[in-house]
Design a protein around this motif. Structure first.
Motif, PDB file in Angstrom:
ATOM      1  N   THR A 242      -0.552 -17.527   2.178  1.00 20.65           N
ATOM      2  CA  THR A 242      -1.250 -16.354   1.657  1.00 20.65           C
ATOM      3  C   THR A 242      -2.738 -16.651   1.679  1.00 20.65           C
TER       4      THR A 242
ATOM      5  N   PHE B 118      -1.599 -10.480   5.477  1.00 26.12           N
ATOM      6  CA  PHE B 118      -1.799 -10.864   4.082  1.00 26.12           C
ATOM      7  C   PHE B 118      -0.785 -11.931   3.669  1.00 26.12           C
ATOM      8  N   HIS B 119       0.265 -12.099   4.458  1.00 25.19           N
ATOM      9  CA  HIS B 119       1.219 -13.196   4.278  1.00 25.19           C
ATOM     10  C   HIS B 119       1.624 -13.646   5.663  1.00 25.19           C
TER      11      HIS B 119
ATOM     12  N   GLN C  66     -10.062 -12.330  -3.265  1.00 28.50           N
ATOM     13  CA  GLN C  66      -9.139 -11.437  -2.585  1.00 28.50           C
ATOM     14  C   GLN C  66      -9.767 -10.048  -2.482  1.00 28.50           C
TER      15      GLN C  66
ATOM     16  N   TYR D 262      -6.766 -16.402   0.983  1.00 28.96           N
ATOM     17  CA  TYR D 262      -7.790 -15.870   0.089  1.00 28.96           C
ATOM     18  C   TYR D 262      -8.710 -15.033   0.975  1.00 28.96           C
ATOM     19  N   ASN D 263      -8.344 -13.779   1.150  1.00 30.47           N
ATOM     20  CA  ASN D 263      -8.887 -13.014   2.273  1.00 30.47           C
ATOM     21  C   ASN D 263     -10.336 -12.576   2.110  1.00 30.47           C
TER      22      ASN D 263
ATOM     23  N   PHE E  94       0.753  -9.030  -3.526  1.00 34.71           N
ATOM     24  CA  PHE E  94      -0.236  -8.641  -2.520  1.00 34.71           C
ATOM     25  C   PHE E  94      -1.024  -7.372  -2.845  1.00 34.71           C
TER      26      PHE E  94
ATOM     27  N   ARG F 223      -6.636 -14.411  10.835  1.00 29.16           N
ATOM     28  CA  ARG F 223      -5.349 -14.479  10.143  1.00 29.16           C
ATOM     29  C   ARG F 223      -4.196 -14.229  11.117  1.00 29.16           C
TER      30      ARG F 223
ATOM     31  N   PHE G 171      -3.769  -6.500  -4.463  1.00 39.01           N
ATOM     32  CA  PHE G 171      -4.900  -7.149  -5.117  1.00 39.01           C
ATOM     33  C   PHE G 171      -5.795  -6.129  -5.816  1.00 39.01           C
TER      34      PHE G 171
ATOM     35  N   ASP H 175      -8.584 -10.226  -9.068  1.00 32.85           N
ATOM     36  CA  ASP H 175      -8.101 -11.301  -8.200  1.00 32.85           C
ATOM     37  C   ASP H 175      -9.275 -11.983  -7.505  1.00 32.85           C
TER      38      ASP H 175
ATOM     39  N   SER I  54     -11.424 -13.980   6.093  1.00 32.92           N
ATOM     40  CA  SER I  54     -11.550 -12.540   5.857  1.00 32.92           C
ATOM     41  C   SER I  54     -11.376 -11.741   7.144  1.00 32.92           C
TER      42      SER I  54
END
Length: 549
Positions: free
Chosen positions: A305, A508-509, A470, A307-308, A461, A319, A463, A467, A314
Motif C-alpha cells: 500500500t 492504491f494496493h 495519503q 503512501y501516495n 483505502f 505505482r 483516505f 491520513d 504519488s
C-alpha cells in the motif's frame, strides 16, 4: 498518463429483510482460493468429556474481545468466552441467527432492529437483554482507542433504543450496511454488566464474563489459557451442529512460539491441535495421518500500500509499473505452496463481493518500462532509473509476522530492480514502524487485513484529511461510501466490484498473494473448524473420539 473515468451506473436498493444483507459472495471461491477444508473429522458420533490441548504461537495479551490482543490467537480464545448477535456462513457468506433470532434493516441502512433469543444468560447468571446490547455499545465508545477492534465499526453511531427486554434498535447517522457483518465477530460479543464495570486492565488479564460455551479457569501469561465447559449452555449459533453444552470438559491453549516446536508437539502427542502450521510441514503432517484444516483468509490480500502523497510514489505510473514488474506466482512459491492463492484482486477470493481481476495483475516488464519512461525515468549507469538527478528508490516497511514475508519481499526487490526500481526493505518493532511511518520515512507498507466483508476496502483505502502522506481518490471514495448504504447483496457487490477495479487502476494496493489459515489436528479431533473470517469458530461442536476416556 491519464486514467479513464469510472462509470456511474445507478444501483437500485433491494429488499430489506434479514436476508437482504446476507453478504453472499459474488463468485467467491471460484478462482483459486487456496486451501479450503471443512471441520476436522466429520464421520464420528460426538462423545462427551476430555481436554483439548491447542498450541498457538502467541500469548493472547488481552482476554477482552474488544481490543488490545495479539490478533488471531487472541480471538481463538475470546471466541470461546463470548457469543455474537449474528453468525456468518463460511460457505455462502450469508448472515445467520445467533443471539439475535431475527433482525431488520431500514431502507438507508441507518437503523437496525434486533430481536434477541430468550433464555440467554451470562456465565455469572445475569440475563442477556436489550439493555445489555445498549450498554455494550456505549462501553466500546467509552473505552475509545483501547477497544481498537470494535470502535472502528461504530463510526456514526447515535444510540440504542431499548424497546423491550428482547428488542433493541441501533441507530447511526450515516449508512452503515457493513455493521451487520461486524456483529458476527467476537469483538462485539456481549459482556456482562459485571465485566463492563471493571477497569480495562482487569478485563485484559481475565475479568471477562460472556455468554459463551466456555468460561475462564486461569490465564498464565506466555504459558497457557485454560477454559472449562459452561454448565447449562443452550444457545449455540444456528450454524452449529450441537444445540447444547460443549462436548469437551476443558480447552487448554498452550503458548508455543516456535512453529517447529508446535509441529513436534502435535507429532509426539503432547497437543491435539496446532495453529499456524508452516507451509513446509503441511505435506509431512498429512502424509503421517494428521488432519489439515485450512481456509483462505478474507479481506485484503498481502500486498503493498503506497503512501501516495510521497513525491515519487504519488505518480500513478510508478505505482502501476511496480505492480507490472511482479511475478506473483514466483513470489508465492518462494516460501509457500498452492494452499496460498496468488492474488486476483485487492480482495482475497473468500471475501463476499470479490471479483476476479487477474488481467490487471499479470507481469509485463515492457509495459512497466514504458510507463516509467513516460514519466521521465530513464536507466542510469547501474540500471536504476533516474530523473533530474534523483534515483527511483523506494522504501518498503514490513513486519516479520508471517513466515513468507521476508523471502517474498527479497524476491520482489529483485523483480523491481529488473525494471529499474531500487527497493530498500525496512523492518522493526511495531512502535518504531509506527513512529517512522508517521514521520514519512516510508514509501510503501506491506501487509494484509482480514475481514469477511468488502467494506475492508473502505477502511483501508478511503483516505481522508486525517491520513498522513495519503491523497484520496474521489472516484474510489464515492464508490466505497455508496456501498455502505446498499442493503441488496447483488447491488452492493456490483459497487464493490467497481471499487476493486478502481483500486488496481490507480494502484492504491499492489497485491501479491493471499493469506491462508492452517490448523493441524490429530485424527481423534472432530469439529474444529475455521469460520467465514478464517479464524477458529466456537468449539461447542468439537469433541475427542473417546471423550474423557
Amino acid at each position: 498518463m491519464s486514467l479513464p473515468p469510472i462509470s456511474r451506473r445507478a444501483v437500485l436498493i433491494g429488499g430489506l429483510s434479514a436476508g437482504a444483507l446476507g453478504l453472499a459472495a459474488c463468485g467467491a471461491g471460484d478462482a483459486g482460493t487456496g486451501a479450503s477444508t471443512g471441520p476436522s473429522g466429520t464421520d464420528a458420533e460426538p462423545t462427551a468429556g476430555g481436554t483439548l490441548r491447542f498450541a498457538v504461537a502467541n500469548d493472547p495479551a488481552s482476554l477482552t474481545p474488544q481490543g488490545g490482543g495479539s490478533g488471531n490467537d487472541a480471538r481463538y480464545v475470546t471466541r470461546q468466552l463470548v457469543d455474537s448477535l449474528l453468525d456468518q456462513d463460511p460457505e455462502t457468506g450469508e448472515l445467520a441467527p445467533w443471539l439475535a433470532q431475527e433482525w431488520e434493516i431500514n431502507e438507508d441502512a441507518t437503523e437496525f432492529t434486533f430481536h434477541l433469543r430468550e433464555g440467554v444468560t451470562f456465565s455469572d447468571g445475569t440475563p442477556l437483554t436489550a439493555q445489555s446490547i445498549k450498554d455494550n455499545f456505549a462501553d466500546v465508545l467509552a473505552q475509545g482507542a483501547q477497544a481498537s477492534y470494535a470502535i472502528e465499526h461504530l463510526a456514526g453511531y447515535l444510540d440504542t433504543e431499548v424497546v423491550d427486554e428482547q428488542t433493541a434498535i441501533v441507530r447511526f447517522d450515516v449508512p452503515s450496511a457493513p455493521f451487520l457483518q461486524a456483529l458476527t465477530e467476537p469483538i462485539f460479543g456481549p459482556l456482562a454488566a459485571s465485566t463492563l464495570a471493571l477497569p480495562w486492565e482487569e478485563r485484559v488479564s481475565g475479568g471477562v464474563i460472556g455468554t459463551g460455551p466456555f468460561v475462564l479457569d486461569r490465564y498464565t501469561k506466555d504459558t497457557e489459557v485454560v477454559l472449562t465447559r459452561r454448565e447449562g449452555y443452550a444457545w449455540p449459533s444456528s450454524l452449529s451442529q450441537n444445540t447444547g453444552e460443549a462436548h469437551l470438559d476443558e480447552v487448554v491453549f498452550q503458548i508455543v512460539p516456535e512453529a517447529s516446536v508446535r509441529t513436534g508437539s502435535l507429532s509426539s502427542g503432547q497437543v491435539d491441535v496446532i495453529g499456524g502450521v508452516p507451509p513446509q510441514d503441511q505435506a509431512t503432517l498429512e502424509g503421517s495421518g494428521y488432519t489439515i484444516v485450512a481456509r483462505g483468509n478474507p479481506g485484503t490480500t498481502f500486498g503493498l500500500t503506497p503512501y501516495n502523497a510521497k513525491p515519487i510514489i504519488s505518480d500513478v505510473n510508478v505505482r502501476r509499473a511496480l505492480s507490472l514488474a511482479l511475478n506473483r506466482t514466483d513470489l508465492r512459491d518462494a516460501t509457500l505452496n498452492e494452499s496460498y492463492a496468488v492474488s486476483t484482486s485487492p480482495l482475497a477470493a473468500t471475501t463476499p463481493g470479490w471479483v476476479d481481476l487477474s488481467e490487471y495483475l499479470e507481469q509485463d516488464v515492457d509495459e512497466a518500462a514504458r510507463l516509467l519512461e513516460e514519466s521521465g525515468w530513464v536507466p542510469g549507469a547501474d540500471g536504476i532509473r533516474e530523473r533530474d538527478g534523483e534515483r527511483l528508490a523506494l522504501v518498503i516497511a514490513w513486519s516479520n509476522n508471517f513466515v513468507a514475508n521476508q523471502s517474498a519481499l527479497e524476491l520482489l526487490q529483485q523483480q523491481a530492480k529488473e525494471v529499474g526500481i531500487e527497493v530498500e526493505l525496512w523492518t522493526g518493532d511495531v512502535s518504531e514502524r509506527t513512529a517512522k511511518g508517521a514521520a514519512g520515512e516510508f514509501d510503501l507498507t506491506y501487509g494484509n487485513l482480514s475481514r469477511a466483508d468488502g467494506d475492508i476496502l473502505r477502511t483501508s483505502f478511503a483516505f481522508g484529511d486525517e491520513d498522513p502522506f495519503q491523497v484520496a481518490d474521489e472516484d474510489l471514495n464515492a464508490l466505497l461510501e455508496e456501498q455502505r448504504g446498499i442493503t441488496d447483496v447483488a447491488a452492493r457487490n456490483e459497487v464493490l466490484a467497481r471499487a476493486q477495479e478502481r483500486i488496481l487502476e490507480i494502484a492504491f494496493h499492489i497485491p501479491t498473494f493471499e493469506l491462508t489459515s492452517v490448523l493441524g489436528t490429530t485424527e481423534d479431533v472432530h469439529g474444529v473448524a475455521l469460520g467465514a473470517d478464517s479464524r477458529l469458530t466456537s468449539l461447542v461442536d468439537a469433541f475427542l473420539v473417546g471423550g474423557a476416556a
